[in-house]
Every structure is written in structure tokens, then in C-alpha cells.
Design a protein around this motif. Structure first.
Motif, short mmCIF file in Angstrom:
data_model
loop_
_atom_site.label_atom_id
_atom_site.label_comp_id
_atom_site.label_asym_id
_atom_site.label_seq_id
_atom_site.Cartn_x
_atom_site.Cartn_y
_atom_site.Cartn_z
N TYR A 46 0.85 -1.20 0.00
CA TYR A 46 0.00 0.00 0.00
C TYR A 46 0.89 1.25 0.00
O TYR A 46 0.63 2.19 -0.74
N HIS A 50 0.46 3.49 -3.20
CA HIS A 50 -0.45 4.62 -3.00
C HIS A 50 0.20 5.84 -2.35
O HIS A 50 -0.14 6.97 -2.70
N VAL A 105 -4.60 -0.54 7.04
CA VAL A 105 -4.52 -1.65 6.10
C VAL A 105 -4.73 -2.92 6.91
O VAL A 105 -3.98 -3.20 7.84
N TYR A 139 -8.30 0.03 4.18
CA TYR A 139 -7.99 -0.77 3.01
C TYR A 139 -7.98 -2.23 3.45
O TYR A 139 -7.13 -2.64 4.24
#
Length: 145
Positions: A46, A50, A105, A139
Motif C-alpha cells: 500500500y 499509494h 490496512v 484498506y
């Protein structure tokens, strides 16, 4: 279809920040046997997919990892010792425009296993995120750990 960035592609300021965070990650894992879980890998993925591109583009001014937020203090009630409650999201991002985004996450497996997670998340949102106007992103991965 993602952008693949190397550390050398980043401006010096952001490269130094990324190197510090990677060093912090590697120090945190030293001396501990790494579980076969996929969640830490997902956090890394991630970050790379991102967050790092936003840092490279100058959109994110600061990335903090594993920031601990106190939700409830430890106390006693009727002879019972009640433990303190904390919430530690994976990332706290401060954007260049001052906006703050908190990112969690989690794998589906871990989310189910941590039964108190939804309550800690709710307290965090009610006590910190909502009053300050912070964005909260969760997420969820398909991993099992």
C-alpha cells in the motif's frame, strides 16, 4: 497499471524521508521472527503503490507510521482494573494543503480475529478523526494474516 518509482527518482527531501521510514521498518523487524502473515507485506505494498507516488509528486508533506492514539485511560471501577484503550493506525498522512488522512490496512482474516478492532476504530473516529475533519481510509486485503 502503476507507476514504478525508485528511491533515486525522488527529490532529496522525500528520498531521505522514505529511507528513514524503510530503516525504521527494518529495525522494527530485527530480532523478531517474521510471521507468514501477508498484512505487513500489504502495508508495504500500500505504501509503495499509494503513498510513495503522492510523496514523490509533492502532494503528501509528511508520512507517519504506527502513531498511537489514546482512546480511554486506565482506571479502576468497583474494584475492577480497566485497561487503557489505544488505537494505532498504519499511516497518518499530512498533505501539502494541510489535509490529514489516516490509513488502516487490514486483511479480512485479521479484521475478523481482532474482534475489538471495530470498537477501537469507532472510538478513534469519534474522538480524533471526525472532530478534526480528518479523512479515514480502511484498506481491506484478501490476505489471511
Amino acid at each position: 497499471m502503476g507507476v514504478r518509482l525508485e528511491l533515486d527518482d525522488l527529490p532529496p527531501r522525500y528520498r531521505a524521508q522514505a529511507e528513514m521510514q524503510m530503516a525504521r521498518h527494518s529495525r522494527a523487524g530485527q530480532g523478531q521472527k517474521q510471521p507468514a502473515a501477508k498484512t505487513p507485506q500489504s502495508e508495504r505494498d500500500y505504501y509503495l503503490a499509494h503513498i510513495l507516488p503522492k510523496v514523490a509528486a509533492g502532494l503528501v508533506a509528511e508520512v507517519r507510521e504506527q502513531v498511537r492514539f489514546d482512546l480511554l485511560p486506565e482506571k479502576e471501577y468497583c474494584g475492577l482494573k480497566l485497561p487503557a484503550a489505544h488505537y494505532t493506525p498504519d499511516f497518518v498522512l499530512t498533505y501539502a494543503d494541510g489535509t490529514v488522512e489516516v490509513v488502516e490496512v487490514k486483511s479480512k482474516f485479521t479484521r475478523r480475529a481482532q474482534r475489538d478492532y471495530i470498537y477501537r476504530r469507532r472510538l478513534f473516529i469519534d474522538l480524533y478523526a471526525a472532530p478534526r475533519g480528518w479523512k479515514f481510509t480502511e484498506y481491506i486485503t484478501d490476505g489471511e494474516g
